[in-house]
Design an enzyme around this catalytic site. Structure first.
Site, PDB file in Angstrom:
ATOM      1  CB  CYS A  70     -49.752   9.777  29.734  1.00 58.90           C
ATOM      2  SG  CYS A  70     -49.532  10.155  28.207  1.00 58.90           S
ATOM      3  CB  VAL A  71     -55.098   9.063  28.510  1.00 62.58           C
ATOM      4  CG1 VAL A  71     -56.006   8.447  27.197  1.00 62.58           C
ATOM      5  CG2 VAL A  71     -55.044   7.770  29.374  1.00 62.58           C
TER       6      VAL A  71
END
Lengths: 128, 112, 100
Positions: B111-112
């Site tokens: 996840c960014v």
């Protein structure tokens, strides 16, 4: 071997090679997480399973018996992540009494010699 | 860390970022309390995404990356919902972060 | 003596090393990644069939189940035990040699 995209970025041929059985060690789970992360970087991702790595794809795993997570279900998410080049070495299956029908996802079964050539043609190979 | 949500007189532990420590403790009341802590009232649209995430986790044992979530939502709930804009309007600090948290899931892989 | 082996026989020679040193009639319990040795139809099955005639070979059920092998065909002469059976074996054999 690099492909030049229309926008000028270079896509590398990237292969992650699985050689370890699941559950006994943490390698299989860590490598799977690495595959999911590498899928985010728009590279030409290939995933290979050979030697004991083919056990990772065995159907019917119930690691709940060991109070561990059933990450064999996660291989089915790879398609949604755009990881569709999945190769399994036929000899590794045969040595272990396994066939394509025993596996949790559709894969391309290839001969050892073809696996060797495929690996040789990659820009980056990570093996665990 | 003794961080916890209080739900109907019960204590539900979370980590330093607010994610549940034990996914098994999740229920709709817990989701409501987490959403409240995030400042997001649970509308039908938010429930739709949260329920979708829970089904995805059930099936694949991971929380999807945002790009994967967007695509899968489009397939399941209609193309008009398959946009970052739609998801970020519902979850301003990021669907991965906030919706997963409300759904009781771990932080998404990659996840960014 | 109860010998336990926990490494895949396709990757390490631990099981082979154990089989060479165990005395006739000794108990050998396959756990963790060594459970693959108990399967019928592999390249190791013949060697294991012969080992099961010399030794009391068993395999840990929960480790089979975890790997999707709960209902898989096993080499003749190999029995499945649960955690209780593991404890019973250790108690009956007096001492345990763990081949890591």
């Amino acid at each position: 071997m690099n492909e030049q995209d229309t926008d000028g970025t270079v896509t590398k041929r990237f292969m992650i090679v699985n050689r370890k059985a699941p559950h006994g060690t943490v390698y299989a789970l860590e490598v799977l997480e690495m595959v999911l992360i590498s899928a985010m970087f728009d590279q030409d991702v290939h995933v290979a399973f050979l030697d004991d790595g083919v056990w990772q794809l065995r159907r019917g795993q119930m690691p709940g018996a060991l109070e561990m997570k059933d990450f064999s279900k996660t291989y089915r998410a790879l398609e949604g992540y755009g990881v569709e080049k999945i190769y399994v070495e036929g000899e590794s299956l045969a040595e272990r009494g396994l066939s394509e029908q025993d596996l949790v996802i559709p894969v391309e079964v290839i001969a050892r010699a073809d696996m060797a050539r495929l690996m040789d043609g990659m820009d980056v190979v990570l093996t665990a | 860390m003794d961080a916890a949500y209080q739900v109907d007189g019960k204590t539900v532990a979370h980590d330093e970022e607010g994610y549940l420590t034990d996914i098994g403790q999740w229920n709709e009341a817990v989701a409501g309390i987490i959403a409240e802590a995030e400042g997001l009232p649970m509308t039908a649209e938010r429930w739709e995404v949260v329920n979708f995430l829970r089904e995805y986790y059930q099936e694949y044992q991971i929380a999807p990356a945002v790009r994967v979530l967007t695509k899968a939502i489009g397939k399941k709930l209609g193309p008009e919902k398959a946009s970052n804009k739609y998801l970020y309007e519902l979850f301003p600090y990021g669907p991965a972060k906030q919706a997963c948290k409300i759904a009781g899931l771990p932080k998404p892989t990659g996840c960014v | 003596m109860l010998h336990t082996v926990n490494k895949s026989p396709f990757e390490r020679n631990t099981l082979e090393a154990c089989l060479k040193r165990a005395v006739p009639g000794a108990a050998i319990l396959l756990i963790e990644d060594a459970v693959y040795a108990a399967l019928a139809g592999t390249t190791l099955a013949d060697a294991m069939t012969s080992a099961a005639q010399r030794f009391e070979v068993s395999v840990l059920g929960p480790d089979l189940a975890a790997r999707g092998l709960e209902n898989a065909a096993l080499v003749e002469g190999v029995t499945v035990v649960d955690y209780g059976g593991f404890v019973d074996l250790a108690a009956a054999k007096g001492s345990v040699q763990a081949w890591l």
